[in-house]
Write a protein that holds these residues in place. Structure first.
Motif, PDB file in Angstrom:
ATOM      1  N   LEU A  60       0.833  -1.200   0.000  1.00  0.00           N
ATOM      2  CA  LEU A  60       0.000   0.000   0.000  1.00  0.00           C
ATOM      3  C   LEU A  60       0.871   1.255   0.000  1.00  0.00           C
ATOM      4  CD1 LEU A  60      -2.917   1.081   0.161  1.00  0.00           C
ATOM      5  CD2 LEU A  60      -2.682   1.047   2.659  1.00  0.00           C
ATOM      6  N   ILE A  61       1.923   1.247   0.791  1.00  0.00           N
ATOM      7  CA  ILE A  61       2.839   2.395   0.867  1.00  0.00           C
ATOM      8  C   ILE A  61       3.459   2.685  -0.495  1.00  0.00           C
ATOM      9  CG2 ILE A  61       5.069   3.144   1.809  1.00  0.00           C
ATOM     10  CD1 ILE A  61       4.225   1.628   4.412  1.00  0.00           C
ATOM     11  N   LEU A  62       3.917   1.637  -1.147  1.00  0.00           N
ATOM     12  CA  LEU A  62       4.577   1.819  -2.448  1.00  0.00           C
ATOM     13  C   LEU A  62       3.572   2.181  -3.541  1.00  0.00           C
ATOM     14  CD1 LEU A  62       7.074  -1.194  -2.293  1.00  0.00           C
ATOM     15  CD2 LEU A  62       7.569   1.232  -1.918  1.00  0.00           C
ATOM     16  N   LYS A  63       2.406   1.545  -3.515  1.00  0.00           N
ATOM     17  CA  LYS A  63       1.399   1.792  -4.547  1.00  0.00           C
ATOM     18  C   LYS A  63       0.834   3.205  -4.475  1.00  0.00           C
ATOM     19  CE  LYS A  63      -3.043   0.057  -6.288  1.00  0.00           C
ATOM     20  NZ  LYS A  63      -4.116  -0.954  -6.107  1.00  0.00           N
ATOM     21  N   LYS A  64       0.581   3.693  -3.269  1.00  0.00           N
ATOM     22  CA  LYS A  64      -0.067   4.986  -3.090  1.00  0.00           C
ATOM     23  C   LYS A  64       0.916   6.128  -2.840  1.00  0.00           C
ATOM     24  CE  LYS A  64      -4.312   3.489  -3.422  1.00  0.00           C
ATOM     25  NZ  LYS A  64      -5.257   3.958  -4.489  1.00  0.00           N
ATOM     26  N   GLY A  65       2.193   5.825  -2.794  1.00  0.00           N
ATOM     27  CA  GLY A  65       3.173   6.883  -2.545  1.00  0.00           C
ATOM     28  C   GLY A  65       3.039   7.482  -1.156  1.00  0.00           C
ATOM     29  N   ILE A  66       2.760   6.649  -0.194  1.00  0.00           N
ATOM     30  CA  ILE A  66       2.597   7.118   1.192  1.00  0.00           C
ATOM     31  C   ILE A  66       3.952   7.504   1.762  1.00  0.00           C
ATOM     32  CG2 ILE A  66       1.964   6.369   3.534  1.00  0.00           C
ATOM     33  CD1 ILE A  66      -0.194   4.596   2.091  1.00  0.00           C
ATOM     34  N   LYS A  67       3.985   8.658   2.427  1.00  0.00           N
ATOM     35  CA  LYS A  67       5.241   9.171   2.979  1.00  0.00           C
ATOM     36  C   LYS A  67       5.223   9.254   4.508  1.00  0.00           C
ATOM     37  CE  LYS A  67       6.821   9.848  -1.170  1.00  0.00           C
ATOM     38  NZ  LYS A  67       7.848   8.930  -1.715  1.00  0.00           N
ATOM     39  N   TYR A  68       4.064   8.962   5.113  1.00  0.00           N
ATOM     40  CA  TYR A  68       3.951   9.149   6.568  1.00  0.00           C
ATOM     41  C   TYR A  68       2.854   8.233   7.092  1.00  0.00           C
ATOM     42  CZ  TYR A  68       4.944  12.102  10.663  1.00  0.00           C
ATOM     43  OH  TYR A  68       5.380  12.577  11.879  1.00  0.00           O
ATOM     44  N   ILE A  69       3.113   7.590   8.231  1.00  0.00           N
ATOM     45  CA  ILE A  69       2.100   6.765   8.887  1.00  0.00           C
ATOM     46  C   ILE A  69       1.750   7.374  10.242  1.00  0.00           C
ATOM     47  CG2 ILE A  69       1.562   4.535   9.946  1.00  0.00           C
ATOM     48  CD1 ILE A  69       3.390   3.201   7.951  1.00  0.00           C
ATOM     49  N   VAL A  70       0.452   7.580  10.463  1.00  0.00           N
ATOM     50  CA  VAL A  70      -0.034   7.964  11.787  1.00  0.00           C
ATOM     51  C   VAL A  70      -0.836   6.779  12.317  1.00  0.00           C
ATOM     52  CG1 VAL A  70      -1.476   9.523  13.134  1.00  0.00           C
ATOM     53  CG2 VAL A  70      -0.134  10.415  11.213  1.00  0.00           C
ATOM     54  N   ASP A  71      -0.333   6.178  13.375  1.00  0.00           N
ATOM     55  CA  ASP A  71      -0.948   4.989  13.963  1.00  0.00           C
ATOM     56  C   ASP A  71      -1.847   5.409  15.124  1.00  0.00           C
ATOM     57  OD1 ASP A  71      -1.619   2.606  15.142  1.00  0.00           O
ATOM     58  OD2 ASP A  71       0.440   1.988  15.611  1.00  0.00           O
ATOM     59  N   ALA A  72      -3.154   5.393  14.884  1.00  0.00           N
ATOM     60  CA  ALA A  72      -4.125   5.754  15.919  1.00  0.00           C
ATOM     61  C   ALA A  72      -5.038   4.580  16.219  1.00  0.00           C
ATOM     62  CB  ALA A  72      -4.939   6.968  15.480  1.00  0.00           C
ATOM     63  N   THR A  73      -4.488   3.382  16.159  1.00  0.00           N
ATOM     64  CA  THR A  73      -5.267   2.186  16.447  1.00  0.00           C
ATOM     65  C   THR A  73      -5.459   2.028  17.950  1.00  0.00           C
ATOM     66  OG1 THR A  73      -3.222   0.871  16.379  1.00  0.00           O
ATOM     67  CG2 THR A  73      -4.549   0.974  14.365  1.00  0.00           C
ATOM     68  N   HIS A  74      -6.287   1.083  18.312  1.00  0.00           N
ATOM     69  CA  HIS A  74      -6.584   0.817  19.717  1.00  0.00           C
ATOM     70  C   HIS A  74      -5.306   0.414  20.457  1.00  0.00           C
ATOM     71  CE1 HIS A  74      -8.430  -1.091  23.237  1.00  0.00           C
ATOM     72  NE2 HIS A  74      -9.516  -0.400  22.947  1.00  0.00           N
ATOM     73  N   PRO A  75      -5.164   0.805  21.726  1.00  0.00           N
ATOM     74  CA  PRO A  75      -3.946   0.468  22.476  1.00  0.00           C
ATOM     75  C   PRO A  75      -3.649  -1.029  22.541  1.00  0.00           C
ATOM     76  CG  PRO A  75      -5.225   2.102  23.665  1.00  0.00           C
ATOM     77  CD  PRO A  75      -6.069   1.665  22.503  1.00  0.00           C
ATOM     78  N   TYR A  76      -4.672  -1.866  22.355  1.00  0.00           N
ATOM     79  CA  TYR A  76      -4.473  -3.310  22.450  1.00  0.00           C
ATOM     80  C   TYR A  76      -4.360  -3.989  21.085  1.00  0.00           C
ATOM     81  CZ  TYR A  76      -5.423  -2.787  27.400  1.00  0.00           C
ATOM     82  OH  TYR A  76      -5.356  -2.415  28.720  1.00  0.00           O
ATOM     83  N   ALA A  77      -4.357  -3.208  20.008  1.00  0.00           N
ATOM     84  CA  ALA A  77      -4.188  -3.767  18.666  1.00  0.00           C
ATOM     85  C   ALA A  77      -2.695  -3.842  18.354  1.00  0.00           C
ATOM     86  CB  ALA A  77      -4.926  -2.914  17.634  1.00  0.00           C
ATOM     87  N   GLU A  78      -1.964  -4.602  19.183  1.00  0.00           N
ATOM     88  CA  GLU A  78      -0.508  -4.572  19.123  1.00  0.00           C
ATOM     89  C   GLU A  78       0.063  -5.067  17.803  1.00  0.00           C
ATOM     90  OE1 GLU A  78      -1.354  -8.223  21.867  1.00  0.00           O
ATOM     91  OE2 GLU A  78      -2.373  -6.402  21.218  1.00  0.00           O
ATOM     92  N   ASN A  79      -0.597  -6.054  17.175  1.00  0.00           N
ATOM     93  CA  ASN A  79      -0.059  -6.590  15.924  1.00  0.00           C
ATOM     94  C   ASN A  79      -0.050  -5.543  14.820  1.00  0.00           C
ATOM     95  OD1 ASN A  79       0.416  -9.103  17.038  1.00  0.00           O
ATOM     96  ND2 ASN A  79      -1.536  -9.959  16.371  1.00  0.00           N
ATOM     97  N   VAL A  80      -1.091  -4.716  14.784  1.00  0.00           N
ATOM     98  CA  VAL A  80      -1.152  -3.669  13.762  1.00  0.00           C
ATOM     99  C   VAL A  80      -0.005  -2.683  13.952  1.00  0.00           C
ATOM    100  CG1 VAL A  80      -2.555  -1.839  12.737  1.00  0.00           C
ATOM    101  CG2 VAL A  80      -3.647  -3.895  13.643  1.00  0.00           C
ATOM    102  N   SER A  81       0.213  -2.275  15.194  1.00  0.00           N
ATOM    103  CA  SER A  81       1.287  -1.309  15.466  1.00  0.00           C
ATOM    104  C   SER A  81       2.656  -1.897  15.154  1.00  0.00           C
ATOM    105  CB  SER A  81       1.232  -0.864  16.929  1.00  0.00           C
ATOM    106  OG  SER A  81       0.056  -0.124  17.188  1.00  0.00           O
ATOM    107  N   ILE A  82       2.871  -3.146  15.542  1.00  0.00           N
ATOM    108  CA  ILE A  82       4.156  -3.799  15.253  1.00  0.00           C
ATOM    109  C   ILE A  82       4.385  -3.894  13.753  1.00  0.00           C
ATOM    110  CG2 ILE A  82       5.383  -6.005  15.408  1.00  0.00           C
ATOM    111  CD1 ILE A  82       4.059  -6.354  18.190  1.00  0.00           C
ATOM    112  N   ASN A  83       3.337  -4.254  13.014  1.00  0.00           N
ATOM    113  CA  ASN A  83       3.455  -4.332  11.550  1.00  0.00           C
ATOM    114  C   ASN A  83       3.721  -2.964  10.934  1.00  0.00           C
ATOM    115  OD1 ASN A  83       3.025  -7.111  11.449  1.00  0.00           O
ATOM    116  ND2 ASN A  83       0.805  -6.890  11.256  1.00  0.00           N
ATOM    117  N   ALA A  84       3.060  -1.942  11.471  1.00  0.00           N
ATOM    118  CA  ALA A  84       3.234  -0.585  10.927  1.00  0.00           C
ATOM    119  C   ALA A  84       4.645  -0.071  11.176  1.00  0.00           C
ATOM    120  CB  ALA A  84       2.204   0.357  11.554  1.00  0.00           C
ATOM    121  N   ILE A  85       5.178  -0.317  12.350  1.00  0.00           N
ATOM    122  CA  ILE A  85       6.548   0.108  12.653  1.00  0.00           C
ATOM    123  C   ILE A  85       7.529  -0.586  11.713  1.00  0.00           C
ATOM    124  CG2 ILE A  85       8.379  -0.001  14.394  1.00  0.00           C
ATOM    125  CD1 ILE A  85       6.144   0.284  16.523  1.00  0.00           C
TER     126      ILE A  85
END
Length: 253
Positions: A60-85
């Motif tokens: 998604l980052i490469l396809k859409k040319g994303i330059k910045y991630i803001v992670d505002a997921t739930h505090p207990y959605a740890e897998n999403v945050s780990i994947n995003a980092i």
């Protein structure tokens, strides 16, 4: 382009503010229901509504040319945050974590994991109200006397089906969306004769304080699962701080 990972009311607010001040936003939600909540106030924002693993985020980052991630997921959605980092590091873009500070509550029993909480609950008696969402329900239903359990969950088809598949009876499924007032919580504890309530520290926006206060005032034992211990690379605790950092570090495109 900014990717906002949203799973909370705060996340939706961040999307709304960033979009209104001119940033190009892609919002990510884990479910179709999450997508509907984002669309309610941000119908011009592109939304990806599925659970994203690290390879999905990288594509998604490469396809859409994303330059910045803001992670505002739930505090207990740890897998999403780990994947995003991990995805931010592998693609060389910046990552910013938003998470409201947790609180310390007196009269509450804290546990570092679901398993440790379950070991404690095995030594107790009476009805147990689970308010930790549907993702971890199987841990409780497979480990405890299921007749003691009541689950407060979102009223969606997939969640209700999961509850029934796990063996919960209709009378044990409280399908309703919060947050709730202290008085509402107290009435629920009394109606279902709850002796122990299991919760997470989701923050004041999620109604945690009202839930705990109501329990303590009705003599219900509060079992709180602590937040996952994640080493965030960049962390801020207010929406205002998120906007300030993005404005300083990222140019509108």
């Amino acid at each position: 382009m900014i990717l906002v990972l949203s799973g909370t009311a705060d996340g939706r607010k961040i999307i709304e503010i960033l979009s209104n001040i001119g940033y190009s936003i892609i919002a990510s939600t884990a479910t179709e229901y999450g997508k509907l909540l984002v669309e309610a106030n941000n119908n011009s924002v592109e939304i990806v509504s599925k659970r994203l693993e690290k390879p999905d985020m990288e594509k998604l980052i490469l396809k859409k040319g994303i330059k910045y991630i803001v992670d505002a997921t739930h505090p207990y959605a740890e897998n999403v945050s780990i994947n995003a980092i991990a995805a931010s590091k592998s693609t060389g873009i910046e990552y910013l974590r938003f998470e409201r500070k947790g609180r310390l509550y007196s009269g509450v029993q804290y546990f570092s994991s679901y398993n440790s909480a379950i070991m404690h609950l095995k030594e107790t008696k009476g009805n147990i109200l689970l308010t930790t969402g549907s993702n971890k329900l199987h841990i409780f239903t497979s480990s405890l006397d299921i007749s003691r359990l009541y689950a407060r969950v979102l009223p969606t088809y997939s969640v209700l089906k999961k509850c029934e598949d796990l063996g919960l009876l209709p009378k044990q499924i409280i399908a309703i969306q919060g947050p709730f007032t202290k008085e509402f919580n107290k009435a629920m504890y009394e109606n279902y004769r709850i002796e122990s309530m299991v919760t997470k520290d989701s923050g004041d926006v999620g109604g945690t304080t009202e839930k705990i206060q109501g329990a303590l005032e009705t003599g219900v034992n509060v079992i709180l699962i602590q937040r996952p211990n994640i080493e965030y690379t960049n962390l801020c605790n207010s929406i205002e701080e998120v906007i300030e950092i993005v404005n300083k570090r990222y140019k509108k495109q």
